[in-house]
Design a protein around this motif. Structure first.
Motif, PDB file in Angstrom:
ATOM      1  N   ALA A   1       5.432   5.298  13.688  1.00  0.00           N
ATOM      2  CA  ALA A   1       6.336   6.164  12.934  1.00  0.00           C
ATOM      3  C   ALA A   1       7.480   5.368  12.323  1.00  0.00           C
ATOM      4  O   ALA A   1       7.972   5.691  11.238  1.00  0.00           O
ATOM      5  N   GLY A   2       7.891   4.310  13.004  1.00  0.00           N
ATOM      6  CA  GLY A   2       9.039   3.537  12.548  1.00  0.00           C
ATOM      7  C   GLY A   2       8.790   2.751  11.279  1.00  0.00           C
ATOM      8  O   GLY A   2       9.724   2.485  10.515  1.00  0.00           O
ATOM      9  N   TYR A   3       7.537   2.384  11.003  1.00  0.00           N
ATOM     10  CA  TYR A   3       7.267   1.543   9.837  1.00  0.00           C
ATOM     11  C   TYR A   3       7.634   2.258   8.534  1.00  0.00           C
ATOM     12  O   TYR A   3       8.432   1.757   7.734  1.00  0.00           O
ATOM     13  N   LEU A   4       7.060   3.445   8.329  1.00  0.00           N
ATOM     14  CA  LEU A   4       7.391   4.195   7.116  1.00  0.00           C
ATOM     15  C   LEU A   4       8.850   4.655   7.144  1.00  0.00           C
ATOM     16  O   LEU A   4       9.514   4.695   6.101  1.00  0.00           O
ATOM     17  N   LEU A   5       9.364   4.982   8.330  1.00  0.00           N
ATOM     18  CA  LEU A   5      10.757   5.408   8.454  1.00  0.00           C
ATOM     19  C   LEU A   5      11.706   4.335   7.919  1.00  0.00           C
ATOM     20  O   LEU A   5      12.648   4.630   7.170  1.00  0.00           O
ATOM     21  N   ILE A   6      11.461   3.082   8.266  1.00  0.00           N
ATOM     22  CA  ILE A   6      12.341   1.998   7.814  1.00  0.00           C
ATOM     23  C   ILE A   6      12.235   1.817   6.305  1.00  0.00           C
ATOM     24  O   ILE A   6      13.235   1.546   5.624  1.00  0.00           O
ATOM     25  N   ILE A   7      11.031   1.960   5.754  1.00  0.00           N
ATOM     26  CA  ILE A   7      10.885   1.872   4.299  1.00  0.00           C
ATOM     27  C   ILE A   7      11.723   2.948   3.610  1.00  0.00           C
ATOM     28  O   ILE A   7      12.465   2.676   2.648  1.00  0.00           O
ATOM     29  N   ILE A   8      11.629   4.183   4.109  1.00  0.00           N
ATOM     30  CA  ILE A   8      12.380   5.284   3.489  1.00  0.00           C
ATOM     31  C   ILE A   8      13.883   5.091   3.679  1.00  0.00           C
ATOM     32  O   ILE A   8      14.681   5.351   2.762  1.00  0.00           O
ATOM     33  N   LEU A   9      14.298   4.637   4.871  1.00  0.00           N
ATOM     34  CA  LEU A   9      15.723   4.359   5.100  1.00  0.00           C
ATOM     35  C   LEU A   9      16.248   3.327   4.117  1.00  0.00           C
ATOM     36  O   LEU A   9      17.357   3.467   3.575  1.00  0.00           O
ATOM     37  N   ALA A  10      15.469   2.282   3.884  1.00  0.00           N
ATOM     38  CA  ALA A  10      15.882   1.243   2.934  1.00  0.00           C
ATOM     39  C   ALA A  10      15.977   1.812   1.524  1.00  0.00           C
ATOM     40  O   ALA A  10      16.929   1.507   0.776  1.00  0.00           O
ATOM     41  N   GLN A  11      15.021   2.660   1.139  1.00  0.00           N
ATOM     42  CA  GLN A  11      15.068   3.253  -0.192  1.00  0.00           C
ATOM     43  C   GLN A  11      16.246   4.217  -0.335  1.00  0.00           C
ATOM     44  O   GLN A  11      16.840   4.317  -1.420  1.00  0.00           O
ATOM     45  N   GLU A  12      16.602   4.901   0.748  1.00  0.00           N
ATOM     46  CA  GLU A  12      17.782   5.773   0.703  1.00  0.00           C
ATOM     47  C   GLU A  12      19.067   4.979   0.506  1.00  0.00           C
ATOM     48  O   GLU A  12      20.063   5.514   0.015  1.00  0.00           O
ATOM     49  N   LEU A  13      19.031   3.704   0.896  1.00  0.00           N
ATOM     50  CA  LEU A  13      20.174   2.807   0.670  1.00  0.00           C
ATOM     51  C   LEU A  13      20.052   2.079  -0.665  1.00  0.00           C
ATOM     52  O   LEU A  13      20.724   1.078  -0.894  1.00  0.00           O
ATOM     53  N   HIS A  14      19.160   2.587  -1.521  1.00  0.00           N
ATOM     54  CA  HIS A  14      18.960   2.074  -2.882  1.00  0.00           C
ATOM     55  C   HIS A  14      18.432   0.647  -2.898  1.00  0.00           C
ATOM     56  O   HIS A  14      18.720  -0.123  -3.818  1.00  0.00           O
ATOM     57  N   ALA A  15      17.628   0.292  -1.894  1.00  0.00           N
ATOM     58  CA  ALA A  15      16.996  -1.018  -1.880  1.00  0.00           C
ATOM     59  C   ALA A  15      15.804  -1.013  -2.824  1.00  0.00           C
ATOM     60  O   ALA A  15      15.031  -0.049  -2.855  1.00  0.00           O
TER      61      ALA A  15
ATOM     62  N   GLN B   1      14.061  -6.059  -1.801  1.00  0.00           N
ATOM     63  CA  GLN B   1      14.971  -5.879  -0.666  1.00  0.00           C
ATOM     64  C   GLN B   1      14.298  -5.185   0.506  1.00  0.00           C
ATOM     65  O   GLN B   1      14.588  -5.492   1.669  1.00  0.00           O
ATOM     66  N   VAL B   2      13.378  -4.253   0.211  1.00  0.00           N
ATOM     67  CA  VAL B   2      12.591  -3.660   1.294  1.00  0.00           C
ATOM     68  C   VAL B   2      11.783  -4.747   1.996  1.00  0.00           C
ATOM     69  O   VAL B   2      11.704  -4.807   3.226  1.00  0.00           O
ATOM     70  N   GLY B   3      11.192  -5.634   1.212  1.00  0.00           N
ATOM     71  CA  GLY B   3      10.477  -6.761   1.795  1.00  0.00           C
ATOM     72  C   GLY B   3      11.382  -7.634   2.642  1.00  0.00           C
ATOM     73  O   GLY B   3      10.972  -8.144   3.697  1.00  0.00           O
ATOM     74  N   ALA B   4      12.623  -7.822   2.218  1.00  0.00           N
ATOM     75  CA  ALA B   4      13.565  -8.647   2.975  1.00  0.00           C
ATOM     76  C   ALA B   4      13.892  -8.032   4.331  1.00  0.00           C
ATOM     77  O   ALA B   4      14.115  -8.756   5.311  1.00  0.00           O
ATOM     78  N   VAL B   5      13.927  -6.699   4.399  1.00  0.00           N
ATOM     79  CA  VAL B   5      14.167  -6.026   5.690  1.00  0.00           C
ATOM     80  C   VAL B   5      13.068  -6.391   6.677  1.00  0.00           C
ATOM     81  O   VAL B   5      13.323  -6.762   7.835  1.00  0.00           O
ATOM     82  N   PHE B   6      11.822  -6.310   6.229  1.00  0.00           N
ATOM     83  CA  PHE B   6      10.704  -6.635   7.115  1.00  0.00           C
ATOM     84  C   PHE B   6      10.586  -8.140   7.354  1.00  0.00           C
ATOM     85  O   PHE B   6      10.089  -8.572   8.397  1.00  0.00           O
TER      86      PHE B   6
ATOM     87  N   THR C   1       0.517   8.279  11.011  1.00  0.00           N
ATOM     88  CA  THR C   1      -0.014   9.434  10.290  1.00  0.00           C
ATOM     89  C   THR C   1       0.993  10.583  10.249  1.00  0.00           C
ATOM     90  O   THR C   1       1.126  11.280   9.240  1.00  0.00           O
ATOM     91  N   ALA C   2       1.720  10.760  11.353  1.00  0.00           N
ATOM     92  CA  ALA C   2       2.681  11.873  11.419  1.00  0.00           C
ATOM     93  C   ALA C   2       4.017  11.544  10.783  1.00  0.00           C
ATOM     94  O   ALA C   2       4.818  12.457  10.526  1.00  0.00           O
ATOM     95  N   SER C   3       4.283  10.266  10.519  1.00  0.00           N
ATOM     96  CA  SER C   3       5.633   9.853  10.112  1.00  0.00           C
ATOM     97  C   SER C   3       6.069  10.503   8.802  1.00  0.00           C
ATOM     98  O   SER C   3       7.219  10.943   8.678  1.00  0.00           O
ATOM     99  N   GLY C   4       5.175  10.556   7.815  1.00  0.00           N
ATOM    100  CA  GLY C   4       5.566  11.143   6.541  1.00  0.00           C
ATOM    101  C   GLY C   4       5.961  12.606   6.678  1.00  0.00           C
ATOM    102  O   GLY C   4       6.980  13.048   6.124  1.00  0.00           O
ATOM    103  N   THR C   5       5.170  13.366   7.436  1.00  0.00           N
ATOM    104  CA  THR C   5       5.478  14.776   7.648  1.00  0.00           C
ATOM    105  C   THR C   5       6.775  14.946   8.433  1.00  0.00           C
ATOM    106  O   THR C   5       7.608  15.813   8.116  1.00  0.00           O
TER     107      THR C   5
ATOM    108  N   LEU D   1       0.803  -1.222   0.000  1.00  0.00           N
ATOM    109  CA  LEU D   1       0.000   0.000   0.000  1.00  0.00           C
ATOM    110  C   LEU D   1       0.836   1.273   0.000  1.00  0.00           C
ATOM    111  O   LEU D   1       0.605   2.165  -0.829  1.00  0.00           O
ATOM    112  N   PRO D   2       1.813   1.442   0.924  1.00  0.00           N
ATOM    113  CA  PRO D   2       2.607   2.679   0.849  1.00  0.00           C
ATOM    114  C   PRO D   2       3.419   2.782  -0.438  1.00  0.00           C
ATOM    115  O   PRO D   2       3.622   3.891  -0.958  1.00  0.00           O
ATOM    116  N   LEU D   3       3.898   1.635  -0.961  1.00  0.00           N
ATOM    117  CA  LEU D   3       4.619   1.673  -2.236  1.00  0.00           C
ATOM    118  C   LEU D   3       3.698   2.151  -3.360  1.00  0.00           C
ATOM    119  O   LEU D   3       4.113   2.907  -4.241  1.00  0.00           O
ATOM    120  N   LEU D   4       2.432   1.701  -3.330  1.00  0.00           N
ATOM    121  CA  LEU D   4       1.463   2.125  -4.338  1.00  0.00           C
ATOM    122  C   LEU D   4       1.186   3.618  -4.236  1.00  0.00           C
ATOM    123  O   LEU D   4       1.140   4.328  -5.253  1.00  0.00           O
TER     124      LEU D   4
END
Length: 411
Positions: free
Chosen positions: A245-259, A263-268, A369-373, A39-42
């Protein structure tokens, strides 16, 4: 000797109704795991906005804040089994609108927001009935084992779901949503086949709205006079802010590492492996160590592990951090849920469960809800450090609390 053998409790694996409950829950949770990552990827693909992704994720659970307490009173009035079945059918129907709209090129954010809110209502009702039903399906002496087994199997599917979610999304953006529709229907059929009643008795007769409010008040009054459950619920809600807040944060951190999405799925998936290990250890450790000690240990373990998310240089090292952070929490959750289910009267269980989940899920919803902001304003590194400080404050509060330190498991 023969009498002892003949009266020995039947193993959980041989209990027909427990197997059906477990099977239906696992199929549904596999579908949820695929969809929750997709869902967040979509949303990011549709809008390019992490803020909208965070808001949408939060909407799926923020309903607990306005509807959770009433949902608990309703499932104490209604037939819990029928409620769960119709909620699964409703969630399947709502989720099916996403791939259908995509096929016709009509999928947009207003529809996703509407589906999130309505699914949140049904999920709130389902969750209150689901948690309340377990003590009527297994004896109280088997509650830690049942909670631990459900958690272990759930986390095993969490591993599979997280690993498969990225791949499924890469194959087709709509595949995770289509699978989830089928999983809801399978869950409904499994619940329909269970023979055991899901409750001992219901509130005698539905009354006016004021009577429903009175019933909610009775559940809250009971909870207020149970300091262990009350205090741990407040701590869990505060921890839920960080989790959300950590859920979306980890997704963005993984994407910043070019995952990539796999690979994002593998983190979770790594987090799921850690949670699976904790769930397997949970029943034994919950019997051996005091409930309060497990709570304090969990919070300090999270506080000491979380800052490593900010310094992990590769996505696979991020996976190791996710694994390490996820081990302790399921052990504590087995102990806490077994305690709460064992000491709460069946007639109040829906209201007490929903009151606790209103706090914990509401906290997670606010964080999500606040994590993206927050990510947009502060950046990922600063937000990681802020959440670490928050966890350290919670761990210190738990350590200083006499109620938490003296908490023991229910007899």
């Amino acid at each position: 000797m023969d009498n002892a053998i003949s009266t020995r409790p039947e193993p959980l694996w041989r209990r027909h109704d427990f197997r059906l409950l477990l099977g239906g829950r696992l199929v549904s949770q596999l579908g949820d795991s695929l969809q929750f990552l997709a869902l967040p990827l979509l949303v990011i693909a549709l809008t390019g906005s992490s803020t909208q992704a965070g808001v949408l994720l939060g909407l799926q659970t923020v309903v607990y804040l306005v509807f959770g307490l009433l949902a608990g009173a309703l499932v104490d009035r209604w037939d819990r089994k029928a409620t769960m079945i119709w909620c699964e059918i409703g969630r399947g129907a709502l989720t099916s609108t996403i791939p259908v709209a995509a096929v016709f090129g009509a999928l947009g954010m207003p529809q996703l927001y509407a589906v999130a809110v309505l699914n949140g209502v049904l999920s709130t009702l389902f969750g209150a009935a689901n948690s309340s039903a377990l003590p009527n399906i297994v004896p109280s002496s088997d509650l830690p084992a049942a909670v631990g087994l459900l958690g272990a199997m759930s986390n095993a599917l969490r591993v599979l779901g997280a690993a498969a979610a990225g791949t499924a999304y890469a194959v087709s953006r709509m595949l995770p949503f289509a699978f989830n529709v089928v999983s809801f229907l399978v869950s409904a059929a499994s619940l329909r086949a269970i023979r055991t009643d899901f409750q001992q008795a219901r509130v005698a007769a539905p009354g006016p709205p004021s009577a429903l409010v009175t019933e909610v008040g009775r559940g809250l009054a009971w909870l207020w006079h149970k300091p262990v459950i009350r205090t741990l619920a407040v701590l869990d809600a505060a921890d839920g802010l960080r989790f959300g807040a950590g859920y979306l944060l980890i997704i963005i951190l993984a994407q910043e590492l070019h995952a990539n999405s796999t690979q994002v799925g593998a983190v979770f998936a790594s987090a799921g492996v850690g949670a699976l290990l904790g769930s397997l250890m949970g029943p034994r450790l919950a019997r051996r160590f005091p409930l309060g000690a497990l709570s304090i240990t969990m919070l300090w373990a999270e506080a000491l592990t979380f800052p490593f998310y900010a310094v992990a240089p590769t996505w696979w090292l991020l996976s190791l951090v996710a694994f390490a952070e996820s081990v302790v929490s399921p052990v504590y959750n087995v102990a806490l849920e077994s305690y709460r289910l064992a000491v709460t009267p069946d007639a109040l269980r829906g209201r007490v469960t929903s009151a606790v989940e209103t706090l914990t899920t509401g906290g997670a919803a606010i964080g999500t809800t606040a994590s993206g902001t927050l990510i947009a304003l502060l950046g990922t590194t600063m937000l990681t450090l802020m959440l670490t400080g928050w966890l350290a404050l919670l761990a210190l509060a738990a350590t200083l609390s006499k109620t938490v330190r003296r908490a023991r498991a229910a007899d």
